[in-house]
Scaffold this active site. Structure first.
Site, short mmCIF file in Angstrom:
data_model
loop_
_atom_site.label_atom_id
_atom_site.label_comp_id
_atom_site.label_asym_id
_atom_site.label_seq_id
_atom_site.Cartn_x
_atom_site.Cartn_y
_atom_site.Cartn_z
N ASN A 198 0.90 -1.19 -0.01
CA ASN A 198 0.12 0.07 -0.03
C ASN A 198 0.73 1.24 -0.13
O ASN A 198 1.34 1.56 0.82
CB ASN A 198 -0.81 0.10 1.22
CG ASN A 198 -1.74 1.24 1.49
OD1 ASN A 198 -1.87 2.11 0.32
ND2 ASN A 198 -2.22 1.38 2.65
N LYS A 223 0.04 4.21 -0.26
CA LYS A 223 -0.42 5.46 0.38
C LYS A 223 -0.05 6.65 -0.50
O LYS A 223 -0.24 6.42 -1.88
CB LYS A 223 0.09 5.75 1.80
CG LYS A 223 0.05 4.42 2.71
CD LYS A 223 0.28 4.72 4.14
CE LYS A 223 0.13 3.30 4.73
NZ LYS A 223 0.10 3.35 6.10
N HIS A 256 -9.42 1.43 4.85
CA HIS A 256 -8.01 1.60 5.48
C HIS A 256 -8.35 2.55 6.85
O HIS A 256 -9.12 3.23 6.59
CB HIS A 256 -7.02 2.10 4.66
CG HIS A 256 -5.64 2.01 5.34
ND1 HIS A 256 -5.43 2.77 6.11
CD2 HIS A 256 -4.76 1.01 5.15
CE1 HIS A 256 -4.06 2.55 6.44
NE2 HIS A 256 -3.62 1.33 6.02
N GLU A 309 -6.56 4.75 7.91
CA GLU A 309 -6.33 6.13 7.75
C GLU A 309 -7.48 6.87 7.10
O GLU A 309 -7.88 8.01 7.15
CB GLU A 309 -4.99 6.43 6.92
CG GLU A 309 -3.83 6.01 7.66
CD GLU A 309 -2.65 5.47 6.93
OE1 GLU A 309 -2.73 5.60 5.67
OE2 GLU A 309 -1.75 4.95 7.47
N GLU A 318 -5.02 -4.79 10.35
CA GLU A 318 -4.12 -3.90 10.77
C GLU A 318 -4.40 -3.09 12.06
O GLU A 318 -5.04 -2.31 11.94
CB GLU A 318 -4.33 -2.76 9.93
CG GLU A 318 -3.95 -3.57 8.34
CD GLU A 318 -3.17 -2.49 7.46
OE1 GLU A 318 -2.03 -2.47 6.83
OE2 GLU A 318 -4.03 -1.21 7.27
N GLY A 353 2.87 2.19 10.64
CA GLY A 353 3.94 3.27 10.48
C GLY A 353 4.40 3.50 11.80
O GLY A 353 5.47 4.65 12.13
N SER A 362 3.80 -2.15 10.30
CA SER A 362 5.23 -2.62 10.45
C SER A 362 5.54 -3.75 9.92
O SER A 362 6.71 -4.30 10.52
CB SER A 362 5.51 -2.04 11.70
OG SER A 362 5.10 -0.72 11.88
P1 13P Z 1 3.33 0.17 7.38
O1 13P Z 1 3.75 -1.02 7.08
O2 13P Z 1 4.06 1.37 7.21
O3 13P Z 1 3.08 0.18 9.13
O4 13P Z 1 1.77 0.50 7.09
C1 13P Z 1 0.91 -0.40 7.12
C2 13P Z 1 -0.49 -0.18 6.35
O5 13P Z 1 -1.10 0.86 6.95
C3 13P Z 1 -0.57 -0.85 5.01
O6 13P Z 1 -2.18 -0.37 4.68
#
Ligand code: 13P
Length: 253
Positions: free
Chosen positions: A9, A11, A95, A97, A167, A173, A213
């Site tokens: 992903n 982002k 997601h 976010e 997640e 992150g 992560s």
């Molecule tokens: P990270 O792997 O950067 O922690 O992000 C996870 C994520 O949100 C994937 O959708």
């Protein structure tokens, strides 16, 4: 035996030329799709170019969100019809976010999941708890309710083809990963919820990813767990080397 699925992903990272360079760099090294499904979910702007670059390879391209309507007065949105038209294969829905910053709701995720199946898109539906919810021992209640709401009204066949990404929000992150055992326990609870809403067969077939992560150093242990069938990866999917290592782990899981 469920086939592993590793999805990057991206982002809101990369320019178009960086995105194309990445796909050119990895495409001939992506493992065969009989071993692992390998996906990059890119910003909408890059999708037509990346689908073109990945055509005829084992790399699939996905979107990071979409609207549930086929068309209409929804400024700034991208529709399932538009994604299908350019041959996008996957779409991330719900997601954390987007739930946090863009008011994505369980109800909206459910409408989008139905729309995805109408348009030949495989939904990757994200669920996960906050740190507060985890500390209050509400993890399973939270993710089970998100899963139940997201899958409402889908046929067992559609549920079987769905991908769920667990997640934990506190692990995204942050460099903090859930232990493989903790992640597996929650993924097992998700599978149990799927069995309740869509039956045992769908629950056996649905693929559940862990995200938060994930990197080459921890992916092998995560993928060795019974209920973890893949990974949804942010930061570690941005560099060709590291993405290819994740795919290799998927192909060997
Ligand atoms: P990270 O792997 O950067 O922690 O992000 C996870 C994520 O949100 C994937 O959708």
């Amino acid at each position: 035996m469920r086939k592993p699925i590793i999805a990057g992903n991206w982002k809101m990272y990369k320019t178009l030329s960086e995105a194309i360079e990445f796909v050119e760099a990895v495409k001939s090294s992506v493992p065969a799709t009989d071993k692992v499904d390998s996906v990059i979910c890119a910003p909408a702007l890059f999708l037509p170019s990346l689908v073109g670059k990945a055509e005829g390879t084992d790399l699939a391209i996905g979107a990071q969100t979409m609207h549930y309507e086929n068309e209409g007065a929804f400024t700034g949105e991208v529709s399932p019809t538009q994604l299908e038209d350019i041959k996008v294969q996957y779409v991330i829905l719900g997601h954390s976010e987007r739930r946090q910053y863009d008011n994505e709701t369980d109800e909206g995720v459910n409408k989008k999941a139905h729309a995805a199946f109408t348009h030949n898109l495989t939904p990757i539906i994200c669920v996960g708890e906050t740190l507060e919810e985890r500390e209050a021992s509400n993890t399973v209640v939270k993710v089970s309710s998100q899963v139940g709401a997201a899958l409402k009204g889908l046929t067992p066949e559609q549920v079987a083809k769905t991908v769920i990404a667990y997640e934990p929000i506190w692990a995204i992150g942050t460099g903090k990963t859930a232990t493989a055992q903790d992640a597996n326990e929650v993924c097992a609870a998700i599978r149990k919820t799927v069995a309740e809403v869509a039956g045992e067969v769908a629950a056996e077939m649905i693929r559940i990813q862990y995200g938060g992560s994930v990197k080459p150093e921890n992916v092998v242990e995560l993928l060795s767990m019974e209920h973890i069938d893949g990974a949804l990866v942010g930061g570690a999917s941005l560099k060709p080397d590291s993405f290819l290592k994740l795919l290799e782990a998927g192909a060997n899981a």
